[in-house]
Design a protein around this motif. Structure first.
Motif, PDB file in Angstrom:
ATOM      1  N   UNK A 167       0.823  -1.215   0.000  1.00 35.56           N
ATOM      2  CA  UNK A 167       0.000   0.000   0.000  1.00 35.56           C
ATOM      3  C   UNK A 167       0.858   1.267   0.000  1.00 35.56           C
ATOM      4  N   UNK A 168       0.338   2.303  -0.596  1.00 36.62           N
ATOM      5  CA  UNK A 168       0.992   3.613  -0.584  1.00 36.62           C
ATOM      6  C   UNK A 168       0.508   4.388   0.637  1.00 36.62           C
ATOM      7  N   UNK A 169       1.090   4.037   1.786  1.00 34.83           N
ATOM      8  CA  UNK A 169       0.775   4.704   3.046  1.00 34.83           C
ATOM      9  C   UNK A 169       2.088   4.981   3.770  1.00 34.83           C
ATOM     10  N   UNK A 170       2.109   5.930   4.707  1.00 33.50           N
ATOM     11  CA  UNK A 170       3.352   6.223   5.437  1.00 33.50           C
ATOM     12  C   UNK A 170       3.851   5.006   6.209  1.00 33.50           C
ATOM     13  N   UNK A 171       5.136   4.994   6.484  1.00 36.65           N
ATOM     14  CA  UNK A 171       5.768   3.835   7.096  1.00 36.65           C
ATOM     15  C   UNK A 171       5.185   3.520   8.466  1.00 36.65           C
ATOM     16  N   UNK A 172       4.737   4.536   9.214  1.00 37.90           N
ATOM     17  CA  UNK A 172       4.225   4.264  10.557  1.00 37.90           C
ATOM     18  C   UNK A 172       2.906   3.502  10.523  1.00 37.90           C
ATOM     19  N   UNK A 173       2.272   3.409   9.352  1.00 38.24           N
ATOM     20  CA  UNK A 173       1.033   2.661   9.224  1.00 38.24           C
ATOM     21  C   UNK A 173       1.271   1.225   8.752  1.00 38.24           C
ATOM     22  N   UNK A 174       2.524   0.830   8.617  1.00 32.07           N
ATOM     23  CA  UNK A 174       2.849  -0.508   8.116  1.00 32.07           C
ATOM     24  C   UNK A 174       3.562  -1.326   9.190  1.00 32.07           C
ATOM     25  N   UNK A 175       3.415  -2.659   9.096  1.00 32.69           N
ATOM     26  CA  UNK A 175       4.173  -3.564   9.952  1.00 32.69           C
ATOM     27  C   UNK A 175       5.510  -3.933   9.329  1.00 32.69           C
ATOM     28  N   UNK A 176       5.608  -3.769   8.027  1.00 31.61           N
ATOM     29  CA  UNK A 176       6.855  -4.075   7.323  1.00 31.61           C
ATOM     30  C   UNK A 176       6.941  -3.209   6.082  1.00 31.61           C
ATOM     31  N   UNK A 177       8.154  -2.905   5.667  1.00 29.36           N
ATOM     32  CA  UNK A 177       8.334  -2.067   4.488  1.00 29.36           C
ATOM     33  C   UNK A 177       9.601  -2.470   3.758  1.00 29.36           C
ATOM     34  N   UNK A 178       9.801  -1.864   2.596  1.00 29.41           N
ATOM     35  CA  UNK A 178      10.992  -2.132   1.790  1.00 29.41           C
ATOM     36  C   UNK A 178      11.734  -0.825   1.541  1.00 29.41           C
ATOM     37  N   UNK A 179      12.986  -0.968   1.144  1.00 30.38           N
ATOM     38  CA  UNK A 179      13.818   0.209   0.909  1.00 30.38           C
ATOM     39  C   UNK A 179      14.652  -0.014  -0.347  1.00 30.38           C
ATOM     40  N   UNK A 180      14.880   1.058  -1.092  1.00 33.40           N
ATOM     41  CA  UNK A 180      15.668   0.974  -2.310  1.00 33.40           C
ATOM     42  C   UNK A 180      16.926   1.824  -2.222  1.00 33.40           C
ATOM     43  N   UNK A 181      17.536   2.061  -3.366  1.00 31.60           N
ATOM     44  CA  UNK A 181      18.820   2.759  -3.416  1.00 31.60           C
ATOM     45  C   UNK A 181      18.832   3.689  -4.613  1.00 31.60           C
ATOM     46  N   UNK A 182      19.420   4.865  -4.440  1.00 33.20           N
ATOM     47  CA  UNK A 182      19.569   5.799  -5.542  1.00 33.20           C
ATOM     48  C   UNK A 182      20.943   6.444  -5.508  1.00 33.20           C
ATOM     49  N   UNK A 183      21.861   5.928  -6.302  1.00 36.34           N
ATOM     50  CA  UNK A 183      23.230   6.469  -6.325  1.00 36.34           C
ATOM     51  C   UNK A 183      23.605   7.018  -7.694  1.00 36.34           C
ATOM     52  N   UNK A 184      23.234   6.314  -8.764  1.00 35.11           N
ATOM     53  CA  UNK A 184      23.761   6.589 -10.093  1.00 35.11           C
ATOM     54  C   UNK A 184      23.116   7.817 -10.732  1.00 35.11           C
TER      55      UNK A 184
END
Length: 544
Positions: A167-184
């Protein structure tokens, strides 16, 4: 009534049926036990059953229906959503439940936790490699976030959670979340110090980020770790997709990448238009902060590439053990046996080294020598295993003939996927230069590497001769960089041989040393010595 049937379908193999990716993979089970994660067997067996059954089918579907970018809703409001097929979400659900993102961290007090988690990734990558991208980054982000305890307190429990929530909801409303990376960025590539994206403090502890990223992986992740310039230099920031009040952060997706492979997963280009981010670690120390993440994602490149090799071998065996040519099964034909045994041997060497490096990473916080070994072996293994994957998968395609080249068979997807890991997280040249840097500037890393190699001394004459010749590679210091690929290749082969020899697996170790170290091998697969025990290697790799 006339029967217009032109022929019956004969001598065509049945598709690979359900199997257990754990119990039917002897090389994996032996490696996991050897590297200290035998306690996780029941957990791995459960996930392996799902991988070899329903997740394999879901992987086909998710790749047949790539994600779609939805920049606006029906009324023209900017939403920057990426829609995935339900099959992708089902795979993500199963892999998060199994712990592809957090198993190692939830079991950090048990030796071998990272080995067990690597086995989860190894199996899951065979069903669908695309979904392992956000899983890998979520797993790898933990050490970087721990540079900022307040952020870690908020985010780490969510990142190691088991309840996938798209779901597109803030992290505090989730029990688990994912994270990505932006370097290039466009102008920099691997040279991240050339990045132009800027971050300015706004007075409330956050920063305003303006700029772009040329590759922004898994844009539907709940947050990304991003590199941006401050007055102190290149720094690392946590940039959530949604702010705490539910509004969209000012990260505008420009488009999704039209990629060669990795179709089930989304990669994007983005612009930061005053996006809010929070500093991770010290200002000006962004590379040092995020390198903790990169070390783990490089391990995952090794492991995922090893997984592609394994699945390629499984598909080749399934075909050749059913298809008859000239009165005999393909798998009984002497030349085909050589090819099958050779691609299996490459697969076994890859998973053996990957799990050994995973053990080093697992032990690194408690053991300085293992930490030093992990530092250099990760770069060596990432280079060599990822380079070997495309030709190995292509050879497996050839075992199937024409059907290996069409999308209905799994091999075409594996082949499109095969080059990715040699590019992601630093291309081959970057890995080689990293190895040279470790060898020249970090005596502990060099000592740990050669201690690992010498641990197998006396177990095979060809190996002993090969190891004795390695110091000569470093004699001409003026040409080290230009020769670094040849050097790292030899170190990678030597490490694989060392692990195989010490495993006691004579079926794989002896032909590996003869073919890869003693020169009894051609330039292509299928050129093992004629007296190799082909049947034993094939039997080890076969699924039920």
């Amino acid at each position: 009534m006339t029967d217009f049937a032109t022929h019956k379908v004969e001598n065509q193999p049945k598709p690979l049926g359900p199997y257990n990716a754990w119990t039917d993979d002897r090389a994996l089970r032996e490696a996991v036990d050897r590297e200290g994660a035998d306690w996780a067997g029941d957990h791995l067996e459960g996930y392996g059953d799902a991988v070899g059954g329903r997740l394999m089918e879901l992987g086909y579907t998710a790749n047949a229906h790539p994600p779609e970018f939805k920049p606006f809703d029906r009324y023209g409001h900017r939403i920057d959503e990426v829609e995935f097929h339900p099959a992708y979400h089902e795979i993500m659900t199963a892999s998060m439940e199994a712990g592809m993102n957090g198993f190692a961290w939830r079991n950090a007090n048990r030796g071998g936790a990272h080995v067990a988690r690597a086995a989860i990734l190894y199996m899951g990558s065979q069903a669908d490699a695309g979904h392992t991208c956000p899983m890998s980054m979520t797993y790898a982000a933990i050490p970087a976030l721990r540079h900022s305890p307040e952020l870690a307190e908020q985010w780490v429990p969510k990142l190691i959670g088991t309840e996938y929530d798209p779901r597109s909801v803030p992290v505090h409303e989730k029990n688990a979340c994912t994270i990505g990376m932006g370097m290039t960025e466009k102008q920099g590539g691997s040279d991240v110090r050339a990045n132009t994206t800027r971050a300015e403090a706004v007075g409330d502890g956050s920063y305003s980020i303006t700029g772009h990223k040329w590759f922004f992986s898994a844009p539907m992740s709940d947050a990304h770790l991003v590199l941006a310039q401050t007055e102190a230099g290149l720094s690392c920031f946590l940039v959530p997709r949604l702010l705490s009040d539910g509004t969209r952060n000012a990260v505008e997706v420009q488009r999704l990448k039209d990629k060669l492979g990795d179709w089930s997963n989304a990669s994007s280009e983005v612009e930061f238009q005053g996006a809010r981010g929070w500093l991770v670690g010290e200002e000006g120390r962004g590379v040092r902060t995020i390198i903790n993440m990169v070390a783990l994602t490089r391990l995952d490149c090794m492991t995922s590439s090893s997984a592609l090799m394994r699945q390629a071998a499984v598909q080749a065996l399934n075909h050749t053990r059913q298809r008859k040519v000239f009165g005999k099964l393909l798998s009984e034909q002497p030349l085909m046996q050589n090819v099958l045994a050779d691609i299996i041997l490459e697969s076994e060497a890859a998973v053996a080294l990957s799990m050994r490096v995973a053990r080093a990473i697992d032990a690194a916080p408690r053991d300085e020598e293992e930490a030093a070994f992990a530092r250099i072996a990760t770069a060596i293994g990432k280079y060599w295993i990822c380079k070997r994957t495309p030709p190995q998968v292509n050879e497996a395609q050839e075992c199937l003939g024409g059907i290996g080249y069409v999308e209905e068979a799994n091999l075409a997807r594996l082949y499109r996927q095969a080059p990715l890991n040699s590019i992601w997280e630093g291309s081959g040249n970057v890995q080689c230069l990293d190895v040279l840097r470790a060898l020249s500037r970090e005596p502990a890393a060099k000592d740990a590497l050669f201690a690992e190699l010498k641990a197998a001394s006396g177990l095979d004459p060809a190996f002993d001769r090969y190891i004795a010749s390695l110091p000569d590679l470093f004699a001409e210091t003026e040409t080290l960089e230009i020769r670094s690929r040849a050097i790292v290749e030899r170190l990678g082969i030597a490490l694989q041989a060392s692990v195989l020899l010490r495993s006691g697996n004579e079926v794989a170790a002896s032909p590996f040393c003869r073919s890869r170290l003693a020169g009894e091998h051609g330039y292509t697969f299928g050129t093992l010595p004629a007296d190799t025990d082909f049947a034993a290697l094939i039997e080890r790799a076969a699924v039920a």
